[in-house]
Design a protein around this motif. Structure first.
Motif, PDB file in Angstrom:
ATOM      1  N   SER A 240       8.896  13.510  79.208  1.00  0.00           N
ATOM      2  CA  SER A 240       6.944  13.389  79.025  1.00  0.00           C
ATOM      3  C   SER A 240       6.839  13.377  78.015  1.00  0.00           C
ATOM      4  CB  SER A 240       6.201  14.137  80.336  1.00  0.00           C
ATOM      5  OG  SER A 240       6.431  14.136  81.037  1.00  0.00           O
TER       6      SER A 240
ATOM      7  N   ARG B 273       3.017  11.969  75.995  1.00  0.00           N
ATOM      8  CA  ARG B 273       1.517  11.208  76.035  1.00  0.00           C
ATOM      9  C   ARG B 273       1.414  11.079  74.755  1.00  0.00           C
ATOM     10  NH1 ARG B 273      -4.435  14.383  77.422  1.00  0.00           N
ATOM     11  NH2 ARG B 273      -4.334  15.168  75.338  1.00  0.00           N
TER      12      ARG B 273
ATOM     13  N   SER C  78      -1.604   8.894  72.943  1.00  0.00           N
ATOM     14  CA  SER C  78      -3.120   8.672  72.328  1.00  0.00           C
ATOM     15  C   SER C  78      -4.006   7.808  71.746  1.00  0.00           C
ATOM     16  CB  SER C  78      -3.867  10.143  72.169  1.00  0.00           C
ATOM     17  OG  SER C  78      -3.453  11.337  72.617  1.00  0.00           O
TER      18      SER C  78
ATOM     19  N   PHE D  66       3.728   6.103  84.751  1.00  0.00           N
ATOM     20  CA  PHE D  66       3.134   5.595  84.053  1.00  0.00           C
ATOM     21  C   PHE D  66       1.457   6.268  84.165  1.00  0.00           C
ATOM     22  CE2 PHE D  66       5.661   4.089  79.855  1.00  0.00           C
ATOM     23  CZ  PHE D  66       6.160   5.106  80.641  1.00  0.00           C
ATOM     24  N   THR D  67       0.651   6.617  83.434  1.00  0.00           N
ATOM     25  CA  THR D  67      -1.178   6.923  83.558  1.00  0.00           C
ATOM     26  C   THR D  67      -1.994   6.677  82.699  1.00  0.00           C
ATOM     27  OG1 THR D  67      -0.611   8.380  85.828  1.00  0.00           O
ATOM     28  CG2 THR D  67      -2.463   8.083  85.058  1.00  0.00           C
TER      29      THR D  67
ATOM     30  N   SER E  63      -5.501   6.668  80.866  1.00  0.00           N
ATOM     31  CA  SER E  63      -6.305   7.444  81.614  1.00  0.00           C
ATOM     32  C   SER E  63      -7.433   7.362  80.136  1.00  0.00           C
ATOM     33  CB  SER E  63      -6.686   8.790  81.376  1.00  0.00           C
ATOM     34  OG  SER E  63      -6.516   9.374  80.381  1.00  0.00           O
TER      35      SER E  63
ATOM     36  N   TYR F 149      -5.387   7.451  76.811  1.00  0.00           N
ATOM     37  CA  TYR F 149      -4.610   7.597  77.153  1.00  0.00           C
ATOM     38  C   TYR F 149      -3.209   7.216  77.593  1.00  0.00           C
ATOM     39  CZ  TYR F 149      -7.063  11.615  75.748  1.00  0.00           C
ATOM     40  OH  TYR F 149      -8.320  12.733  74.508  1.00  0.00           O
TER      41      TYR F 149
ATOM     42  N   GLN G  44      -0.002   8.608  79.539  1.00  0.00           N
ATOM     43  CA  GLN G  44       0.625   9.514  79.962  1.00  0.00           C
ATOM     44  C   GLN G  44       2.052   9.074  80.783  1.00  0.00           C
ATOM     45  OE1 GLN G  44       0.052  12.811  80.042  1.00  0.00           O
ATOM     46  NE2 GLN G  44       2.698  13.378  80.996  1.00  0.00           N
TER      47      GLN G  44
ATOM     48  N   ASN H   4       5.844  10.001  81.992  1.00  0.00           N
ATOM     49  CA  ASN H   4       6.962  11.661  83.154  1.00  0.00           C
ATOM     50  C   ASN H   4       7.874   9.979  83.745  1.00  0.00           C
ATOM     51  OD1 ASN H   4       4.265  12.615  82.317  1.00  0.00           O
ATOM     52  ND2 ASN H   4       3.689  12.494  84.331  1.00  0.00           N
TER      53      ASN H   4
END
Length: 119
Positions: free
Chosen positions: A17, A19, A21, A68-69, A71, A80, A82, A84
């Protein structure tokens, strides 16, 4: 003037994973769509995910849906991504972008951050 600065890229093994930014500055973004795109060597830049900063609605490409997420943090003016269950085919330069709602073209771009997924 809108400024977008990405960070968080790196080298990770398949299945891992990361993340990413995107720090945004220069104006209020409540009426913006924020997007993540990626470009692998020899390929065109491709859409990954987007979020409506105002209402939080999201959209994803089929290739990352469920892994993926996207946010946003209003207090930090940061978006962001994220990521995974990363796969080698996720290797690319990832770009943050912004466009006003009711427009179709992303006209503000960050400098990109490299993500490399080893098998």
């Amino acid at each position: 003037q809108v400024q977008l600065v990405e960070s968080g890229g790196g080298l990770v093994q398949a299945g891992g994973s990361l993340r990413l930014s995107c720090a945004a500055s220069g104006r209020a973004f409540s009426s913006y769509i924020m997007g993540w795109f990626r470009q692998a060597p020899g390929t065109a830049r491709a859409f990954v995910a987007a979020i409506n900063w105002g209402d939080g609605n999201t959209a994803y490409s089929d290739s990352v849906k469920g892994r993926f997420t996207i946010s946003r943090d209003n207090a930090k003016n940061t978006v962001y991504l994220q990521m995974n269950s990363l796969k080698p085919e996720d290797t690319a330069v990832y770009y943050c972008a912004a466009r006003r709602i009711f427009t179709t073209a992303y006209d503000n771009w960050g400098q990109g951050t490299q993500v490399t997924v080893s098998s």
